[in-house]
Design an enzyme around this catalytic site. Structure first.
Site, PDB file in Angstrom:
ATOM      1  N   LYS A   1      41.392  -4.489 194.008  1.00 46.38           N
ATOM      2  CA  LYS A   1      41.524  -3.348 193.085  1.00 46.38           C
ATOM      3  C   LYS A   1      40.469  -3.433 191.985  1.00 46.38           C
ATOM      4  O   LYS A   1      39.768  -2.456 191.698  1.00 46.38           O
ATOM      5  CB  LYS A   1      42.919  -3.370 192.445  1.00 46.38           C
ATOM      6  CG  LYS A   1      43.092  -2.448 191.246  1.00 46.38           C
ATOM      7  CD  LYS A   1      44.486  -2.491 190.658  1.00 46.38           C
ATOM      8  CE  LYS A   1      44.663  -3.538 189.623  1.00 46.38           C
ATOM      9  NZ  LYS A   1      44.134  -3.218 188.288  1.00 46.38           N
ATOM     10  N   ASN A   2      40.323  -4.619 191.385  1.00 48.39           N
ATOM     11  CA  ASN A   2      39.446  -4.734 190.210  1.00 48.39           C
ATOM     12  C   ASN A   2      37.974  -4.839 190.566  1.00 48.39           C
ATOM     13  O   ASN A   2      37.124  -4.933 189.677  1.00 48.39           O
ATOM     14  CB  ASN A   2      39.900  -5.911 189.337  1.00 48.39           C
ATOM     15  CG  ASN A   2      41.245  -5.631 188.690  1.00 48.39           C
ATOM     16  OD1 ASN A   2      41.726  -4.489 188.722  1.00 48.39           O
ATOM     17  ND2 ASN A   2      41.870  -6.645 188.145  1.00 48.39           N
TER      18      ASN A   2
ATOM     19  N   CYS B   1      49.370  -0.684 176.496  1.00 49.11           N
ATOM     20  CA  CYS B   1      50.238  -0.669 177.684  1.00 49.11           C
ATOM     21  C   CYS B   1      51.197  -1.853 177.545  1.00 49.11           C
ATOM     22  O   CYS B   1      51.199  -2.561 176.553  1.00 49.11           O
ATOM     23  CB  CYS B   1      49.402  -0.779 178.957  1.00 49.11           C
ATOM     24  SG  CYS B   1      48.589  -2.366 179.114  1.00 49.11           S
TER      25      CYS B   1
ATOM     26  N   ARG C   1      44.998  -2.532 174.163  1.00 47.17           N
ATOM     27  CA  ARG C   1      43.850  -2.625 175.076  1.00 47.17           C
ATOM     28  C   ARG C   1      42.625  -1.986 174.401  1.00 47.17           C
ATOM     29  O   ARG C   1      42.206  -0.893 174.738  1.00 47.17           O
ATOM     30  CB  ARG C   1      44.147  -1.928 176.402  1.00 47.17           C
ATOM     31  CG  ARG C   1      45.411  -2.383 177.097  1.00 47.17           C
ATOM     32  CD  ARG C   1      45.381  -3.803 177.635  1.00 47.17           C
ATOM     33  NE  ARG C   1      44.397  -4.044 178.659  1.00 47.17           N
ATOM     34  CZ  ARG C   1      44.622  -3.868 179.966  1.00 47.17           C
ATOM     35  NH1 ARG C   1      45.768  -3.368 180.354  1.00 47.17           N
ATOM     36  NH2 ARG C   1      43.683  -4.140 180.845  1.00 47.17           N
TER      37      ARG C   1
ATOM     38  N   ASP D   1      46.107 -12.625 185.214  1.00 42.77           N
ATOM     39  CA  ASP D   1      46.792 -11.770 186.198  1.00 42.77           C
ATOM     40  C   ASP D   1      47.682 -12.562 187.142  1.00 42.77           C
ATOM     41  O   ASP D   1      48.385 -11.969 187.960  1.00 42.77           O
ATOM     42  CB  ASP D   1      45.766 -10.977 187.018  1.00 42.77           C
ATOM     43  CG  ASP D   1      45.059  -9.945 186.160  1.00 42.77           C
ATOM     44  OD1 ASP D   1      44.031  -9.417 186.602  1.00 42.77           O
ATOM     45  OD2 ASP D   1      45.523  -9.695 185.037  1.00 42.77           O
TER      46      ASP D   1
ATOM     47  N   ARG E   1      50.657   0.353 192.018  1.00 43.69           N
ATOM     48  CA  ARG E   1      49.346   0.559 191.358  1.00 43.69           C
ATOM     49  C   ARG E   1      48.323  -0.444 191.873  1.00 43.69           C
ATOM     50  O   ARG E   1      47.143  -0.138 191.976  1.00 43.69           O
ATOM     51  CB  ARG E   1      49.486   0.365 189.842  1.00 43.69           C
ATOM     52  CG  ARG E   1      50.092   1.524 189.110  1.00 43.69           C
ATOM     53  CD  ARG E   1      49.850   1.376 187.622  1.00 43.69           C
ATOM     54  NE  ARG E   1      48.439   1.080 187.361  1.00 43.69           N
ATOM     55  CZ  ARG E   1      48.003   0.512 186.236  1.00 43.69           C
ATOM     56  NH1 ARG E   1      48.843   0.166 185.291  1.00 43.69           N
ATOM     57  NH2 ARG E   1      46.725   0.281 186.050  1.00 43.69           N
TER      58      ARG E   1
END
Ligand code: EPZ
Length: 418
Positions: free
Chosen positions: A22-23, A116, A121, A305, A397
């Site tokens: 994803k990143n 969030c 952020r 993460d 997500r």
């Protein structure tokens, strides 16, 4: 709305494949703004965040096809410069269109991402870097409004190691006039992937993967075809922790051991076996993990993460574990839900003190953010009885079919609509 249910208590066994990162894919998609033509990708994960980025790029004029992991992005007609709040508020990574839009169109209007569940952020470093390259930046009604007649290279000293901040500067400096130096650049593998992609577009980026990145601007960048997205090291790490629960034994394929050194080292200290294989990594769990301490750090340190997922394992350890979060100090929303399952966790500042228990019990729990939801799924796998996890849209997500993949290696896991 969907919930995920898990009948836990038994170890997972077998082979599980990791999807594209994803990143990595999000900045790669944003990079297509810099060229004008048809770019194509393979191994693209089917994630809510990817679909949000597709929507955002289509709003500014791109034409995108995305099916079965293959994606084409035709950037020829990109001519709008606004990223609307209702998209950016769901995905902070939308801020990645800021740099390339300024570089291509000379202007950009992107909503400030806001906070969030894992904390505030900010994007002050993004704005500092873009200003040094020649952008005029104003904040209007919660939007960043940026204009630039011409971007010129400069020296950008980041105060913190920021992944998307480094990426945003890379995504504008590649067509700035002259040389740009990014000092205190983030070193994540996804930065290296972006640099390789940009260089395949004709850019001149050197030093990616180190804390000093040198970029010499070029006049034009070309589309890239058939780029294979790198494997998701956080998905791989999540499955590694899953294997360490209840004496599991998983071979995780299509992942890179060299991206997972810090996590592998910590898992080995808990007593798990971590073996590099041809296709990836094999992890074999032990009956009762040893308790260990760990601190999250920028790459190559222990990834933030992976903090929530590792905490789940420590909830079942044989002693006291001190977990310190230095990247997002409030990233502990999962602790309240783990406590509902009988975990013993005390928050002290930006640390969590976990006293391991011999078992945790199933309970109805609620996801709060992407990686917290992964940690709760793992807790459901570990716990005896039926755990119900709600708000699983957080999981979708960033994980491509995680429940299906876990089911294939023996997890009794399914979704129900409520
Ligand atoms: C990226 O977020 C990842 N997201 C995050 O993954 C990851 O947790 C994070 O890097 C750290 O590794 C993507 O790549 C899309 P940062 P990013 O800028 O870039 C501070 C996931 O679960 N900071 O590296 O937003 C910031 O507050 C997500 O996949 C500033 O102060 O994170 C934080 O303390 C979550 N000013 C630290 O730097 C800035 O301008 C690192 O943040 C930017 C950041």
């Amino acid at each position: 709305m969907e919930i995920i249910l898990i009948e836990g208590g038994k170890g997972l066994k077998g082979e599980i494949r990791v999807s594209g990162a994803k990143n990595a894919v999000l900045p790669l998609m944003a990079a297509c703004i810099l060229n004008s033509g048809v770019n194509s990708f393979t191994n693209v994960p089917d994630l809510a965040d990817v679909r949000t980025m597709v929507e955002l790029l289509e709003i500014i004029g791109a034409k995108i096809e995305f099916e079965n992991g293959d994606m084409t992005i035709d950037s020829t007609n990109i001519n709008k410069w606004e990223a609307p709040y209702d998209l950016v508020k769901t995905m902070r990574a939308s801020v990645l269109v800021l740099g390339p839009l300024i570089a291509r169109l000379g202007k950009a209007r992107v909503s400030l991402p806001g906070g969030c569940a894992i904390g505030e952020r900010p994007i002050d470093q993004h704005m500092k870097g873009l200003s040094i390259l020649g952008s005029k930046i104003d904040l209007e009604e919660g939007y960043v409004e940026a204009t630039a007649k011409e971007l010129r290279g400069g020296i950008i000293p980041f105060d913190v190691s920021t992944v998307t901040g480094t990426e945003n500067i890379m995504l504008s400096a590649v067509i700035a006039k002259g040389e740009t130096l990014i000092l205190n650049a983030a070193c994540e593998p996804e930065i290296v992937e972006l640099a390789n992609f940009l260089n395949n577009m004709g850019a001149k980026v050197e030093g990616a993967g180190t804390d000093i990145i040198t970029i010499n601007g070029v006049d034009e960048l070309k589309p890239v075809v058939n780029h294979e997205v790198m494997p998701d090291r956080i998905e791989a790490g999540t499955f590694m922790v899953a294997a360490a629960l209840n004496q599991g034994d998983l071979t995780i394929t299509n992942c890179k051991f060299e991206h997972l050194g810090a996590l592998s080292g910590k898992l080995i200290q808990t007593g798990a076996e971590v073996i590099k294989t041809e296709s990836g990594i094999r992890v074999v769990g032990v009956d009762r993990p040893k308790s260990i301490d760990f601190t999250t750090l920028p790459y190559p340190g222990f990834p933030t993460d992976m903090q929530a997922q590792m905490m789940t394992l420590m909830c079942l350890s044989n002693g006291l574990s001190i977990i310190t979060e230095t990247i997002f100090p409030q990233r502990f929303m999962h602790t309240g839900e783990l406590r509902r399952m009988g975990a013993q966790i005390k928050l002290v500042g930006n640390s969590a003190v976990v006293r391991g228990v011999s078992e945790i019990s199933a309970a109805p729990i609620m996801a709060s953010d992407l990686r917290a939801s992964a940690s709760l799924i793992l807790a459901g796998i570990a716990a005896k009885g039926k755990t119900e996890v709600s708000r699983v849209y957080h999981l979708d997500r960033g994980y491509d079919g995680m429940d299906k993949k876990l089911e294939q290696v023996g997890a009794r896991i399914w979704r129900e609509k409520i």
